[in-house]
Design an enzyme around this catalytic site. Structure first.
Site, short mmCIF file in Angstrom:
data_model
loop_
_atom_site.label_atom_id
_atom_site.label_comp_id
_atom_site.label_asym_id
_atom_site.label_seq_id
_atom_site.Cartn_x
_atom_site.Cartn_y
_atom_site.Cartn_z
N GLN A 144 3.71 0.37 1.41
CA GLN A 144 2.76 -0.16 0.42
C GLN A 144 3.50 -0.14 -0.90
O GLN A 144 3.64 0.92 -1.52
CB GLN A 144 1.49 0.70 0.41
CG GLN A 144 0.58 0.49 -0.79
CD GLN A 144 0.18 -0.96 -1.00
OE1 GLN A 144 -0.20 -1.66 -0.07
NE2 GLN A 144 0.31 -1.45 -2.22
N TYR A 273 -5.55 1.31 0.26
CA TYR A 273 -6.29 0.21 -0.39
C TYR A 273 -7.24 -0.43 0.60
O TYR A 273 -7.17 -0.17 1.80
CB TYR A 273 -5.30 -0.83 -0.93
CG TYR A 273 -4.52 -0.29 -2.10
CD1 TYR A 273 -5.09 -0.23 -3.38
CD2 TYR A 273 -3.24 0.22 -1.94
CE1 TYR A 273 -4.39 0.31 -4.46
CE2 TYR A 273 -2.53 0.75 -3.01
CZ TYR A 273 -3.11 0.80 -4.26
OH TYR A 273 -2.43 1.32 -5.32
N GLY A 274 -8.12 -1.30 0.07
CA GLY A 274 -9.00 -2.07 0.93
C GLY A 274 -8.14 -3.04 1.73
O GLY A 274 -8.25 -3.15 2.95
N GLY A 275 -7.28 -3.70 0.99
CA GLY A 275 -6.38 -4.64 1.64
C GLY A 275 -5.18 -4.87 0.76
O GLY A 275 -5.20 -4.57 -0.43
N GLU A 277 -2.15 -7.95 0.23
CA GLU A 277 -1.86 -9.35 0.57
C GLU A 277 -0.44 -9.58 1.06
O GLU A 277 0.28 -10.41 0.52
CB GLU A 277 -2.16 -10.22 -0.65
CG GLU A 277 -1.29 -9.97 -1.90
CD GLU A 277 -1.80 -8.89 -2.85
OE1 GLU A 277 -2.53 -7.99 -2.40
OE2 GLU A 277 -1.46 -8.94 -4.03
N HIS A 301 -10.61 -12.13 0.00
CA HIS A 301 -9.81 -11.75 -1.17
C HIS A 301 -8.31 -11.79 -0.85
O HIS A 301 -7.54 -12.44 -1.56
CB HIS A 301 -10.23 -10.35 -1.64
CG HIS A 301 -9.43 -9.86 -2.80
ND1 HIS A 301 -9.82 -10.06 -4.11
CD2 HIS A 301 -8.24 -9.20 -2.85
CE1 HIS A 301 -8.91 -9.54 -4.91
NE2 HIS A 301 -7.94 -9.01 -4.18
N GLU A 302 -7.93 -11.11 0.21
CA GLU A 302 -6.49 -11.05 0.53
C GLU A 302 -5.95 -12.43 0.88
O GLU A 302 -4.82 -12.77 0.52
CB GLU A 302 -6.22 -10.05 1.66
CG GLU A 302 -6.70 -8.62 1.39
CD GLU A 302 -6.34 -8.07 0.01
OE1 GLU A 302 -5.32 -8.49 -0.56
OE2 GLU A 302 -7.11 -7.23 -0.49
N HIS A 305 -5.09 -14.43 -2.14
CA HIS A 305 -3.79 -14.09 -2.74
C HIS A 305 -2.67 -15.00 -2.22
O HIS A 305 -1.60 -15.06 -2.83
CB HIS A 305 -3.42 -12.64 -2.42
CG HIS A 305 -3.97 -11.63 -3.39
ND1 HIS A 305 -3.75 -11.71 -4.74
CD2 HIS A 305 -4.70 -10.51 -3.19
CE1 HIS A 305 -4.33 -10.68 -5.34
NE2 HIS A 305 -4.92 -9.93 -4.42
N GLU A 324 -4.87 -10.75 -9.91
CA GLU A 324 -6.15 -10.26 -9.37
C GLU A 324 -7.37 -11.01 -9.92
O GLU A 324 -8.34 -11.22 -9.19
CB GLU A 324 -6.29 -8.76 -9.59
CG GLU A 324 -5.25 -7.93 -8.85
CD GLU A 324 -5.31 -8.05 -7.33
OE1 GLU A 324 -6.31 -8.56 -6.78
OE2 GLU A 324 -4.33 -7.65 -6.67
N ASP A 383 0.77 1.97 -12.04
CA ASP A 383 -0.29 2.54 -11.20
C ASP A 383 -1.37 3.21 -12.07
O ASP A 383 -2.54 3.27 -11.70
CB ASP A 383 0.27 3.58 -10.23
CG ASP A 383 0.70 2.95 -8.90
OD1 ASP A 383 0.04 2.00 -8.45
OD2 ASP A 383 1.71 3.41 -8.33
N TYR A 391 -9.45 -7.37 -12.42
CA TYR A 391 -10.15 -8.14 -11.39
C TYR A 391 -11.38 -8.82 -11.99
O TYR A 391 -11.58 -10.02 -11.85
CB TYR A 391 -10.65 -7.21 -10.27
CG TYR A 391 -9.58 -6.59 -9.41
CD1 TYR A 391 -8.77 -5.57 -9.90
CD2 TYR A 391 -9.39 -7.00 -8.10
CE1 TYR A 391 -7.80 -4.98 -9.10
CE2 TYR A 391 -8.42 -6.41 -7.29
CZ TYR A 391 -7.63 -5.41 -7.80
OH TYR A 391 -6.67 -4.84 -7.01
N1 BES Z 1 -3.17 -6.32 -4.33
C1 BES Z 1 -4.33 -5.50 -4.22
C2 BES Z 1 -4.03 -4.08 -3.89
C3 BES Z 1 -3.14 -3.37 -4.89
C4 BES Z 1 -3.26 -3.59 -6.24
C5 BES Z 1 -2.24 -2.44 -4.44
C6 BES Z 1 -2.43 -2.91 -7.12
C7 BES Z 1 -1.43 -1.76 -5.32
C8 BES Z 1 -1.53 -2.00 -6.67
C9 BES Z 1 -5.31 -6.05 -3.19
O1 BES Z 1 -5.34 -7.43 -3.12
C10 BES Z 1 -6.70 -5.64 -3.61
O2 BES Z 1 -7.09 -5.99 -4.68
N2 BES Z 1 -7.41 -4.93 -2.77
C11 BES Z 1 -8.76 -4.54 -3.02
C12 BES Z 1 -9.68 -5.36 -2.17
C13 BES Z 1 -10.78 -6.02 -2.83
C14 BES Z 1 -10.77 -6.37 -4.24
C15 BES Z 1 -11.58 -6.93 -1.96
C16 BES Z 1 -8.93 -3.07 -2.65
O3 BES Z 1 -7.99 -2.48 -2.14
O4 BES Z 1 -9.98 -2.52 -2.89
ZN ZN Z 2 -6.19 -8.31 -4.83
#
Ligand code: BES
Ligand code: ZN
Length: 626
Positions: A144, A273-275, A277, A301-302, A305, A324, A383, A391
């Site tokens: 990740q 994370y949730g997801g 991309e 969402h993913e 991306h 985002e 981070d 977002y």
């Molecule tokens: N790209 C992000 C996850 C991410 C962001 C990882 C910054 C590391 C640093 C991913 O697309 C994301 O936004 N995931 C969300 C899902 C959601 C908004 C539906 C999450 O993990 O909650």
């Molecule tokens: Zn995202």
């Protein structure tokens, strides 16, 4: 070309502006392509690898400087000749620059080959013991890297400003996937080499690997779901048909999906994370598999991306909202097409309140990252800047522009923008210039937008769009009734489980959020309302407390623990051992910590080793343990 100046803001000298979160001298080079090979050893929990960066010099320099973080470098060759190198002293958050003295004159093409090895301090990779997997038979590992963890995984120009096509491979004892299109699998003894190709140029943070006991099943004409065999069938049921619906809707909004396959890998629960991309194969938390499709919107969402972020990329983490904010905007347009326009606004309303809560929690003195643009020039860890603000504020800005200019005019701007910047990386100024360039007849209208406040100032957006509230009205009616009953000290047994029977998961989330938000009202504090919490528990506990949806369950717990209902301290604490997604883990510990610091720390220590390194680091900060 139109260049928009923002009152009070000085434009950077170059476009896109320089990325402050890399120690590399990337601005002297252009990527041609990259060869990258990993060999995973589960026993030592190390990866050995080699990378060959094929670059063209665009500005003279006397050294190649790459990013690394806790990496061991074995040797370096440039155009086949061995080179000396130095690993510079570590800079907090950013790592150790790898300096390779080399005569780099403009237009020269160089092949930079490096053999390297990861160390136990690698922040990009998580190894899971077999007990931390579903099947409990084999170990598992995944990477990740977003935003700046690729450098702890392989040496590179670790900036989203540079993109390269990749030829990659992973050699492992277990089934493996990477961020590209599968090419071949060759067996060598008890390991196999899985070759992948990524012809579309991608930034370093999108390079990913996962290896473990997973299999795949089809979920659409160009899609598969990968998961451990224990849950594979359930995953197939969850996503079957819907993925293609999302892809088709996205293609209507932007343009053709250019990446060929779109697959999903459902990881073990430790995924933070949730997801994520990953090109061609979204990595996702198992919390999105609920049995009733109520959380699969994460896939929209993913998938979004694939255009926002993966084709068109933020040039640095200071402009993260371009990834985002655009992505959430597209995600909700996709959901609007699939579930109807009221649903799109329903999600936007949830997002608006999420943002309000997050900005409030930052407090007036810590609101540095409540602006859309994040100033990271002091070397701050990206981070640290992470929150829902890019977002939600980002997607709200785009939604606002859509309503200001009218959807009829804004809709065609979407493909225009993504086409203009595809395969490239940009900053917020270039975004703005493109808006002014495209809407050349509407400058007067565009000048009414307070760009400085929207993009550069902290706090809530200057304007709240008029969202369609039809799907939340029912929820607000119920929460209003509760508020009146509580504040008028009426008997709360007038409520019943019937009240929430027809609620879908999103409505339940909004209802619980609204209850939690009573705290914002003057004189209201859930910590003084234990009898009411008990009645709520009696009436709705059997529904909310039994939800298979982590979005619902987490809010249910936060309501109770936030109100100091001790019955829920251990329930929440134990639940935090069953999820690894930071969205749930962090607020869980923060809320528990407010009521009972020692208990929060004890639970964290118990489950710590099961969390991803980034998650561990963040929770330690939240609990004051770092
Ligand atoms: N790209 C992000 C996850 C991410 C962001 C990882 C910054 C590391 C640093 C991913 O697309 C994301 O936004 N995931 C969300 C899902 C959601 C908004 C539906 C999450 O993990 O909650
Ligand atoms: Zn995202």
């Amino acid at each position: 070309m139109t260049v928009k100046n923002i009152p009070g803001i000085t434009r950077p000298v170059q476009a896109p502006e320089h990325d402050p979160s890399t120690l590399s001298n990337y601005h002297h080079f252009e990527m041609i392509d990259t060869d990258l090979n990993f060999d995973v050893d589960f026993d030592s929990q190390c990866i050995t690898g080699d990378i060959c960066l094929h670059v063209k010099v665009t500005r003279d320099c006397s050294a190649i400087v790459l990013d690394t973080s806790y990496l061991t470098i074995h040797d370096v060759k440039v155009n086949g000749t061995s080179k000396s190198f130095t690993l510079k002293e570590r800079v907090p958050a950013l790592g150790s620059a790898l300096e390779i003295p080399c005569d780099c004159s403009i237009d020269l093409e160089l092949s930079i080959s490096i053999r390297f090895e990861t160390t136990s301090q690698c922040t990009a990779i998580q190894y899971l013991d077999k007990d931390a997997t579903d099947g409990k038979k084999f170990p598992y590992m995944f990477s990740q890297s977003e935003p700046i963890h690729s450098r702890s995984f392989f040496p590179c120009f670790d900036t989203p400003a540079l993109k390269s096509p990749y030829k990659m491979s992973i050699t492992s004892a277990f089934n493996s996937v990477m961020s590209g299109r599968p090419v071949s699998v060759t067996k060598y003894g008890d390991k196999s080499t899985y070759k992948y190709n990524q012809p579309v140029p991608i930034p370093s943070y999108l390079v990913a690997i996962a290896s473990g006991d997973f299999e795949k099943l089809p979920v659409g004409p160009r899609s598969h779901v990968y998961c451990e065999p224990t849950n594979l069938k359930q995953c197939q049921r969850e996503f079957d048909q819907d993925v293609e619906k999302f892809i088709k809707a996205a293609e209507e909004i932007v343009f053709q999906y250019e990446w060929d396959q779109y697959d999903i890998l459902i990881l073990p629960k430790a995924f933070p994370y949730g997801g994520m991309e990953i090109p061609n194969i979204t990595f996702a938390t198992p919390t999105i598999v609920t049995g009733d499709k109520s959380n699969i919107d994460v896939v929209a969402h993913e998938l979004a991306h694939s255009w926002a972020g993966n084709l068109v990329t933020n040039c640095s983490w200071e402009h993260f909202w371009l990834n985002e904010g655009w992505c959430v905007y597209l995600e909700r347009k996709i959901l609007g097409k699939v579930h109807g326009p009221a649903f799109r606004d329903f999600c936007a309303i949830i997002g608006w309140y999420d943002m309000a809560k997050s900005i409030k929690a930052m407090g007036d003195n810590q609101d540095r990252f409540s602006s859309l643009y994040h100033d990271l020039k002091d070397g701050c860890d990206p981070d640290e800047a992470f929150s829902v603000v890019p977002y939600e504020k980002g997607s709200t800005l785009l939604y606002y522009l859509e309503t200001l200019l009218t959807p009829e005019k804004f809709d065609p701007f979407i493909p225009y923008y993504f086409n203009k910047f595809k395969y490239r990386s940009l900053d917020s100024y270039q975004f703005l210039d493109t808006v002014y360039e495209y809407f050349s007849d509407d400058h007067e209208l565009l000048d009414t937008v307070d760009w400085n406040t929207w993009i550069f100032q902290p706090g809530m957006p200057p304007i709240k769009p008029d969202f369609d509230t039809s799907l939340v009205n029912q929820v607000y009616e119920l929460s209003d009734k509760w508020y009146n009953a509580i504040t008028k000290k009426e008997d709360c047994h007038q409520f019943s489980a019937e009240d929430i029977k027809g609620f879908n998961a999103n409505q339940s989330v909004v209802f619980l959020e609204t209850l939690i938000a009573f705290n914002k009202n003057q004189g209201f504090d859930w910590t003084n309302q234990l009898p009411v919490l008990n009645v709520l528990d009696e009436i709705y506990g059997p529904t909310f407390g039994a939800s298979a949806n982590a979005e619902v369950l987490s809010r249910w717990y936060l309501l109770h623990v936030g109100g100091n209902n001790m019955k829920y301290f251990d329930i929440l604490g134990n639940w935090l051992g069953s999820v690894g997604r930071m969205k749930f883990v962090r607020p869980g510990y923060v809320t528990l910590n407010k009521c009972d610091h020692d208990r929060a720390v004890a639970f964290f220590r118990k489950f710590e080793s099961g969390y991803h390194p980034i998650c561990q680091q963040m929770v330690k900060k939240d609990l004051g343990l770092d």
